[in-house]
Motif scaffolding. Sequence first.
Motif, PDB file in Angstrom:
ATOM      1  N   LEU A  16       0.826  -1.211   0.000  1.00 49.92           N
ATOM      2  CA  LEU A  16       0.000   0.000   0.000  1.00 49.92           C
ATOM      3  C   LEU A  16       0.858   1.259   0.000  1.00 49.92           C
ATOM      4  N   THR A  17       2.040   1.194   0.563  1.00 48.22           N
ATOM      5  CA  THR A  17       2.979   2.317   0.452  1.00 48.22           C
ATOM      6  C   THR A  17       3.343   2.517  -1.012  1.00 48.22           C
ATOM      7  N   ARG A  18       3.613   1.431  -1.709  1.00 47.97           N
ATOM      8  CA  ARG A  18       3.895   1.502  -3.147  1.00 47.97           C
ATOM      9  C   ARG A  18       2.690   2.100  -3.887  1.00 47.97           C
ATOM     10  N   PHE A  19       1.478   1.655  -3.525  1.00 40.04           N
ATOM     11  CA  PHE A  19       0.229   2.119  -4.143  1.00 40.04           C
ATOM     12  C   PHE A  19       0.075   3.638  -3.994  1.00 40.04           C
ATOM     13  N   HIS A  25      -0.926  12.889  -6.424  1.00 42.82           N
ATOM     14  CA  HIS A  25      -1.220  13.819  -5.318  1.00 42.82           C
ATOM     15  C   HIS A  25      -0.888  13.216  -3.958  1.00 42.82           C
ATOM     16  N   THR A  26      -1.079  11.931  -3.749  1.00 43.21           N
ATOM     17  CA  THR A  26      -0.727  11.354  -2.450  1.00 43.21           C
ATOM     18  C   THR A  26       0.788  11.260  -2.303  1.00 43.21           C
ATOM     19  N   ARG A  27       1.480  11.036  -3.409  1.00 42.80           N
ATOM     20  CA  ARG A  27       2.954  11.028  -3.365  1.00 42.80           C
ATOM     21  C   ARG A  27       3.473  12.421  -3.036  1.00 42.80           C
ATOM     22  N   GLU A  28       2.967  13.448  -3.712  1.00 40.75           N
ATOM     23  CA  GLU A  28       3.433  14.826  -3.487  1.00 40.75           C
ATOM     24  C   GLU A  28       3.118  15.314  -2.077  1.00 40.75           C
ATOM     25  N   LEU A  51      -2.106  22.413   2.434  1.00 44.29           N
ATOM     26  CA  LEU A  51      -3.366  21.801   2.843  1.00 44.29           C
ATOM     27  C   LEU A  51      -4.415  22.833   3.243  1.00 44.29           C
ATOM     28  N   LEU A  52      -3.976  24.075   3.451  1.00 43.19           N
ATOM     29  CA  LEU A  52      -4.899  25.117   3.930  1.00 43.19           C
ATOM     30  C   LEU A  52      -5.970  25.474   2.907  1.00 43.19           C
ATOM     31  N   GLY A  53      -7.186  25.597   3.411  1.00 44.10           N
ATOM     32  CA  GLY A  53      -8.288  26.113   2.611  1.00 44.10           C
ATOM     33  C   GLY A  53      -8.663  27.506   3.087  1.00 44.10           C
ATOM     34  N   ASP A  54      -8.416  27.783   4.347  1.00 41.19           N
ATOM     35  CA  ASP A  54      -8.696  29.082   4.957  1.00 41.19           C
ATOM     36  C   ASP A  54      -7.446  29.486   5.731  1.00 41.19           C
ATOM     37  N   SER A  55      -6.568  30.225   5.051  1.00 44.09           N
ATOM     38  CA  SER A  55      -5.298  30.588   5.687  1.00 44.09           C
ATOM     39  C   SER A  55      -5.482  31.612   6.801  1.00 44.09           C
ATOM     40  N   ALA A  56      -6.525  32.431   6.728  1.00 42.72           N
ATOM     41  CA  ALA A  56      -6.755  33.424   7.772  1.00 42.72           C
ATOM     42  C   ALA A  56      -7.074  32.753   9.113  1.00 42.72           C
ATOM     43  N   ARG A  57      -7.813  31.659   9.067  1.00 42.52           N
ATOM     44  CA  ARG A  57      -8.183  30.954  10.299  1.00 42.52           C
ATOM     45  C   ARG A  57      -7.345  29.699  10.528  1.00 42.52           C
ATOM     46  N   GLY A  58      -6.470  29.344   9.564  1.00 40.88           N
ATOM     47  CA  GLY A  58      -5.606  28.174   9.722  1.00 40.88           C
ATOM     48  C   GLY A  58      -6.360  26.857   9.658  1.00 40.88           C
ATOM     49  N   VAL A  60      -7.746  23.462   7.378  1.00 37.85           N
ATOM     50  CA  VAL A  60      -7.460  22.593   6.241  1.00 37.85           C
ATOM     51  C   VAL A  60      -8.666  22.563   5.309  1.00 37.85           C
ATOM     52  N   HIS A  61      -8.411  22.535   4.014  1.00 41.64           N
ATOM     53  CA  HIS A  61      -9.459  22.463   2.998  1.00 41.64           C
ATOM     54  C   HIS A  61     -10.231  21.152   3.135  1.00 41.64           C
ATOM     55  N   GLY A  62     -11.540  21.216   3.058  1.00 38.43           N
ATOM     56  CA  GLY A  62     -12.383  20.021   3.173  1.00 38.43           C
ATOM     57  C   GLY A  62     -12.096  18.978   2.101  1.00 38.43           C
ATOM     58  N   GLY A  63     -11.654  19.421   0.930  1.00 45.27           N
ATOM     59  CA  GLY A  63     -11.321  18.483  -0.142  1.00 45.27           C
ATOM     60  C   GLY A  63     -10.146  17.590   0.218  1.00 45.27           C
ATOM     61  N   VAL A  64      -9.228  18.111   1.014  1.00 46.75           N
ATOM     62  CA  VAL A  64      -8.091  17.306   1.481  1.00 46.75           C
ATOM     63  C   VAL A  64      -8.607  16.167   2.357  1.00 46.75           C
ATOM     64  N   MET A  65      -9.554  16.482   3.209  1.00 43.26           N
ATOM     65  CA  MET A  65     -10.110  15.467   4.095  1.00 43.26           C
ATOM     66  C   MET A  65     -10.893  14.415   3.305  1.00 43.26           C
ATOM     67  N   THR A  66     -11.622  14.853   2.293  1.00 46.76           N
ATOM     68  CA  THR A  66     -12.360  13.927   1.440  1.00 46.76           C
ATOM     69  C   THR A  66     -11.402  13.001   0.693  1.00 46.76           C
ATOM     70  N   MET A  67     -10.331  13.578   0.122  1.00 50.20           N
ATOM     71  CA  MET A  67      -9.331  12.776  -0.586  1.00 50.20           C
ATOM     72  C   MET A  67      -8.713  11.749   0.343  1.00 50.20           C
ATOM     73  N   LEU A  68      -8.402  12.150   1.568  1.00 50.95           N
ATOM     74  CA  LEU A  68      -7.768  11.249   2.516  1.00 50.95           C
ATOM     75  C   LEU A  68      -8.703  10.094   2.885  1.00 50.95           C
ATOM     76  N   LEU A  69      -9.964  10.388   3.112  1.00 52.57           N
ATOM     77  CA  LEU A  69     -10.925   9.323   3.411  1.00 52.57           C
ATOM     78  C   LEU A  69     -11.092   8.377   2.225  1.00 52.57           C
ATOM     79  N   ASP A  70     -11.178   8.907   1.025  1.00 56.84           N
ATOM     80  CA  ASP A  70     -11.301   8.066  -0.167  1.00 56.84           C
ATOM     81  C   ASP A  70     -10.091   7.151  -0.299  1.00 56.84           C
ATOM     82  N   THR A  71      -8.906   7.683  -0.063  1.00 62.28           N
ATOM     83  CA  THR A  71      -7.670   6.913  -0.217  1.00 62.28           C
ATOM     84  C   THR A  71      -7.544   5.838   0.858  1.00 62.28           C
ATOM     85  N   VAL A  72      -7.797   6.180   2.111  1.00 62.24           N
ATOM     86  CA  VAL A  72      -7.637   5.189   3.179  1.00 62.24           C
ATOM     87  C   VAL A  72      -8.718   4.105   3.086  1.00 62.24           C
ATOM     88  N   CYS A  73      -9.941   4.497   2.757  1.00 63.30           N
ATOM     89  CA  CYS A  73     -11.006   3.496   2.615  1.00 63.30           C
ATOM     90  C   CYS A  73     -10.730   2.584   1.424  1.00 63.30           C
TER      91      CYS A  73
END
Length: 165
Positions: A16-19, A25-28, A51-58, A60-73
């Motif tokens: 899975l590390t190879r995958f 995007h997961t490699r980068e 990873l920031l979606g809102d730099s003023a409030r610090g 993370v962008h919600g799309g990053v979280m969606t990508m991470l869930l899709d990848t881990v699942c």
Amino acid sequence: MTHGQIPSDADWRRALTRFVTVIPHTRELGLEVLEVTPESTTMRLPWCDGLLGDSARGLVHGGVMTMLLDTVCGSAVLPALPAPEVCPTLDLRVDHFRPAVAGQAILAEARVVRVTASVVFTEGTLWQEAGRPLARGIGNFVRLGPRNTPEGFAEALFAGEGDHA
């Protein structure tokens, strides 16, 4: 890994590390596979300013979280099957409980809930250091089966595994 040999948890972790290093995007982003068992897969997304979606409030962008869930699942699907096969995302539901904050890695864990002849059902959770869940994902992955899985898919996942002379 020899033909017919059952992969160990360590074999799956390397596979899975190879995958995740093949996906640009997961490699980068430096996604790390921490643990893989037939029951669950755990990954870590290290912090970076991109990873920031809102730099003023610090936050993370919600799309990053969606990508991470899709990848881990999706990654949790592979060791749960009798043999590796291509299983693209059929659908993914994400419930965001609270935002991820700047400066901390995001941890992700997923498990397979059920495997049928045509669909694999998964659920995953994201969290940061504090341990409170950030989001939950329910991912369903369609099984394409051996007929629609490229020849050599399993061999590519486990390339070099156990082939030491």
